[in-house]
Design an enzyme around this catalytic site. Structure first.
Site, PDB file in Angstrom:
ATOM      1  N   CYS A  95       0.859  -1.184   0.000  1.00 48.51           N
ATOM      2  CA  CYS A  95       0.000   0.000   0.000  1.00 48.51           C
ATOM      3  C   CYS A  95       0.895   1.234   0.000  1.00 48.51           C
ATOM      4  CB  CYS A  95      -0.857   0.021   1.248  1.00 48.51           C
ATOM      5  SG  CYS A  95      -1.846  -1.462   1.454  1.00 48.51           S
ATOM      6  N   GLY A 114      -1.602   1.143  -4.511  1.00 41.84           N
ATOM      7  CA  GLY A 114      -2.843   0.535  -4.035  1.00 41.84           C
ATOM      8  C   GLY A 114      -4.041   1.223  -4.647  1.00 41.84           C
ATOM      9  N   ASN A 127       1.673  -0.305   5.605  1.00 38.50           N
ATOM     10  CA  ASN A 127       2.055  -0.972   4.362  1.00 38.50           C
ATOM     11  C   ASN A 127       2.824  -2.236   4.729  1.00 38.50           C
ATOM     12  OD1 ASN A 127       4.700  -0.441   1.943  1.00 38.50           O
ATOM     13  ND2 ASN A 127       2.899  -1.698   1.746  1.00 38.50           N
ATOM     14  N   GLY A 128       2.366  -3.364   4.216  1.00 38.06           N
ATOM     15  CA  GLY A 128       3.059  -4.617   4.499  1.00 38.06           C
ATOM     16  C   GLY A 128       2.070  -5.702   4.855  1.00 38.06           C
ATOM     17  N   TYR A 171       8.947  -3.913  -9.826  1.00 37.92           N
ATOM     18  CA  TYR A 171       7.618  -3.519 -10.306  1.00 37.92           C
ATOM     19  C   TYR A 171       6.898  -2.489  -9.454  1.00 37.92           C
ATOM     20  CZ  TYR A 171       2.510  -4.000 -10.813  1.00 37.92           C
ATOM     21  OH  TYR A 171       1.171  -3.739 -10.939  1.00 37.92           O
TER      22      TYR A 171
HETATM   23  O1  LIG Z   1       2.031 -12.169 -14.948  1.00 34.89           O
HETATM   24  P1  LIG Z   1       0.988 -11.231 -14.419  1.00 34.89           P
HETATM   25  O2  LIG Z   1       0.242 -11.811 -13.274  1.00 34.89           O
HETATM   26  O3  LIG Z   1       0.100 -10.721 -15.499  1.00 34.89           O
HETATM   27  O4  LIG Z   1       1.736 -10.007 -13.725  1.00 34.89           O
HETATM   28  C1  LIG Z   1       2.778  -9.283 -14.310  1.00 34.89           C
HETATM   29  C2  LIG Z   1       2.278  -8.099 -15.096  1.00 34.89           C
HETATM   30  O5  LIG Z   1       1.537  -7.200 -14.248  1.00 34.89           O
HETATM   31  C3  LIG Z   1       2.143  -5.905 -14.248  1.00 34.89           C
HETATM   32  O6  LIG Z   1       1.455  -5.023 -15.106  1.00 34.89           O
HETATM   33  P2  LIG Z   1       0.510  -3.842 -14.536  1.00 34.89           P
HETATM   34  O7  LIG Z   1      -0.558  -3.553 -15.502  1.00 34.89           O
HETATM   35  O8  LIG Z   1       0.035  -4.181 -13.162  1.00 34.89           O
HETATM   36  O9  LIG Z   1       1.451  -2.587 -14.312  1.00 34.89           O
HETATM   37  P3  LIG Z   1       2.376  -1.640 -15.202  1.00 34.89           P
HETATM   38  O10 LIG Z   1       1.497  -0.866 -16.119  1.00 34.89           O
HETATM   39  O11 LIG Z   1       3.050  -0.818 -14.163  1.00 34.89           O
HETATM   40  O12 LIG Z   1       3.374  -2.470 -15.965  1.00 34.89           O
HETATM   41  C4  LIG Z   1       3.560  -6.162 -14.710  1.00 34.89           C
HETATM   42  O13 LIG Z   1       4.149  -5.031 -15.313  1.00 34.89           O
HETATM   43  C5  LIG Z   1       3.423  -7.308 -15.683  1.00 34.89           C
HETATM   44  O14 LIG Z   1       3.067  -6.858 -16.963  1.00 34.89           O
HETATM   45  N1  LIG Z   2      -0.387  -4.133   0.554  1.00 36.47           N
HETATM   46  C1  LIG Z   2      -0.378  -3.714   1.792  1.00 36.47           C
HETATM   47  O1  LIG Z   2       0.537  -3.058   2.270  1.00 36.47           O
HETATM   48  C2  LIG Z   2      -1.588  -4.136   2.585  1.00 36.47           C
HETATM   49  C3  LIG Z   2      -1.653  -3.652   4.030  1.00 36.47           C
HETATM   50  C4  LIG Z   2      -2.538  -4.564   4.857  1.00 36.47           C
HETATM   51  N2  LIG Z   2      -1.939  -5.871   5.000  1.00 36.47           N
HETATM   52  C5  LIG Z   2      -3.921  -4.667   4.233  1.00 36.47           C
HETATM   53  O2  LIG Z   2      -4.278  -5.702   3.709  1.00 36.47           O
HETATM   54  O3  LIG Z   2      -4.639  -3.698   4.275  1.00 36.47           O
END
Ligand SMILES: O=P(O)(O)OC[C@H]1O[C@H](OP(=O)(O)OP(=O)(O)O)[C@H](O)[C@@H]1O
Ligand SMILES: NC(=O)CC[C@H](N)C(=O)O
Length: 507
Positions: free
Chosen positions: A2, A28, A101-102, A258
């Site tokens: 998050c 998030g 976050n976490g 990412y």
């Molecule tokens: O194998 P998958 O489960 O599909 O996950 C990986 C994909 O998800 C993300 O894209 P996303 O649209 O979330 O973000 P981005 O636009 O920042 O690349 C990431 O960049 C990959 O393309």
């Molecule tokens: N991705 C996160 O940091 C999530 C925070 C918390 N574990 C929630 O589920 O709200």
């Protein structure tokens, strides 16, 4: 992963928190919330949705005060129901709000302990509500009477570190007392501190990523150290203390791959520079596996893979082209709840420019392949657009282990590379060839940018869980719970399937 933010200012902070959350929106997309403090009162507004949809003018007006915290949520525990949107609030021993976050790995045990021993009721399945209650309980233990000084707060955080396991970066506001921020002893999730010197004195902003400080006109001061707590009191004096017994820095590699924005600097490493390096190392591997002239063009899968793809193309001396155009109004698909929605969104999100593919051998570069949702669709789209051959490269190694520290990758069978060789994954995504980054190269890509970073939380790639409390039994239970969600009662409407322990805690 998050996004969290906390601020202490000389001015009203509602707009600042809103704007900072917009800068953290990529962390998030499910829910957002802000809690501000004015004298002994909190004002709070939170709901499911993107930041821009959650806050209306009337909500903003009610968020009064010169200090506060904000959160944008991507659920990893409990459910995506609105009750679990953050910040959370408790009213004893002081009014405290908290944003986290976490992901806590022992939250269900803690929830039971809270009820049985500490006599605190936790009203949701959120690990963050548990974290807040542990903090509140330990503050209660550390104080006598109504006086709450930095010493007592740091003592409370020290005990919290001993009780809590997992990944956590948190900001908390104690009504009329000050703003507290702390990071887990392994430094898994990021957190940094910024300052704005004004004529009235210093103002402080604490956020998940430096991009939020910069965007709000604050100067980056430093990352919060693993195990450290920072407290800014009502007079805007900053106090800090190491509260963990054996802190060590193990930042999550997936932030660099990412999660984080490329323009952020995390633990002294520019995310952008690490992604360029990932491209360089991936190019070395491709050079070893393919003949000169075999690939006509390199293309990123936008957005996150762009820096790696640019650098990779440069290193291979192959033309770089943008063959896929991203619809800027669709969010990040990996963060979306539910596989059906993620799958549908890939085609809504990306569209191919036919002329860039026609009769070419294309090398598609993505930052990572997790469930394979994106790669499966994208390879098809490249073929439909006329590509002669589609080679796929991932700037990260195969994701084969669940993540338990704040990224929603809880079960192995959801991960396309789990139990499959590279050749088998290649067949699954229907590519002609597939190349993965090696884990050592990925770690080197980050260490090259900041040589002080020598240890990482890379469990989803190497299966090493730095907190030392994750057994096979734990992962099996996590998987079981995911596959066998508890039968929902009326009170559970909308709950997801992330509950680890199916037993009720207060029965
Ligand atoms: O194998 P998958 O489960 O599909 O996950 C990986 C994909 O998800 C993300 O894209 P996303 O649209 O979330 O973000 P981005 O636009 O920042 O690349 C990431 O960049 C990959 O393309
Ligand atoms: N991705 C996160 O940091 C999530 C925070 C918390 N574990 C929630 O589920 O709200």
């Amino acid at each position: 992963m998050c996004g969290i933010v906390g601020v202490v200012s000389h001015q009203p902070v509602n707009q600042l928190l809103y704007d900072a959350l917009l800068l953290l929106q990529h962390r998030g997309q499910d829910a957002a919330g802000i809690a501000t403090n004015h004298s002994s009162m909190f004002s709070m507004h939170k709901a499911n949705g993107l930041v821009r949809d959650v806050f209306r003018t009337r909500n903003m007006r009610s968020l009064q005060g010169n200090s506060g915290i904000g959160h944008c949520r991507y659920p990893t525990a409990g459910s995506s129901s609105e009750e679990e949107a953050q910040p959370f609030y408790v009213n004893a021993p002081f009014g405290i709000t908290l944003a986290h976050n976490g992901n806590l790995t022992n939250w269900e045990q803690l929830k039971q302990d809270m009820f049985k021993n500490d006599r605190r009721h936790i009203n949701t399945d959120s690990d963050s509500e548990v974290l807040l209650n542990v903090l509140a309980h330990e503050i209660q233990q550390a104080t006598t009477g109504l006086l709450l000084d930095p010493d007592a707060i740091f003592k409370a955080v020290a005990v919290l570190h001993r009780r809590v396991r997992g990944g956590y970066a948190a900001v908390a506001q104690i009504a009329n007392v000050g703003l507290l921020a702390f990071r887990d002893p392994f430094g898994i999730r990021p957190l940094c501190l910024g300052i704005n010197e004004t004529e009235q004195g210093a103002e402080y902003l604490i956020a998940s990523e430096s991009v939020a400080l910069e965007g709000m006109g604050f100067r980056f001061v430093r990352d919060i150290a693993p195990g450290e707590a920072v407290f800014i009191d009502a007079d805007k004096q900053l106090h800090s203390r190491q509260c963990a017994d054996n802190p060590s820095l193990n930042p999550c590699v997936f932030e660099f791959v990412y999660l984080a924005r490329p323009d952020s600097i995390i633990d002294g490493a520019s995310v952008y520079a690490t992604r360029l390096k990932m491209g360089e190392y991936l190019a070395e591997k491709i050079k070893r596996e393919f003949k000169d002239g075999e690939i006509d063009v390199v293309m990123p899968i936008p957005d996150s893979s762009r820096p790696a793809a640019i650098q990779l193309a440069l290193a291979l001396n192959i033309e770089y082209r943008e063959g896929f155009i991203k619809n800027r109004y669709i969010g990040r698909t990996f963060l979306m709840p539910g596989q059906a929605m993620r799958k549908k969104s890939v085609r809504q999100k990306l569209n191919a420019i036919g002329s860039e593919f026609k009769d070419k051998v294309v090398l598609l570069v993505d930052d990572s392949i997790v469930r394979g949702t994106t790669s499966r669709e994208i390879v098809q789209m490249a073929r439909e657009a006329g590509a002669k051959k589609v080679i796929f490269a991932s700037a990260a190694p195969p994701v084969i282990f669940p993540n338990v520290y704040g990224i929603d990758m809880p079960t192995r069978d959801e991960l396309i590379a789990y139990g499959r060789t590279t050749e088998e994954v290649c067949r699954e995504i229907t590519a002609d060839a597939l190349v993965y980054q090696d884990i050592d190269a990925l770690k080197r890509a980050i260490s090259d940018v900041n040589p002080a970073l020598t240890s990482f939380e890379a469990s989803c790639f190497d299966g090493i869980y730095v907190t030392g409390d994750i057994s096979q039994d734990y992962l099996d239970k996590l998987e079981y719970a995911r596959h066998n969600p508890k039968a929902p009662g009326p009170e559970d409407a909308g709950r997801s399937q992330l509950n680890l322990n199916l037993a009720t805690t207060e029965g």
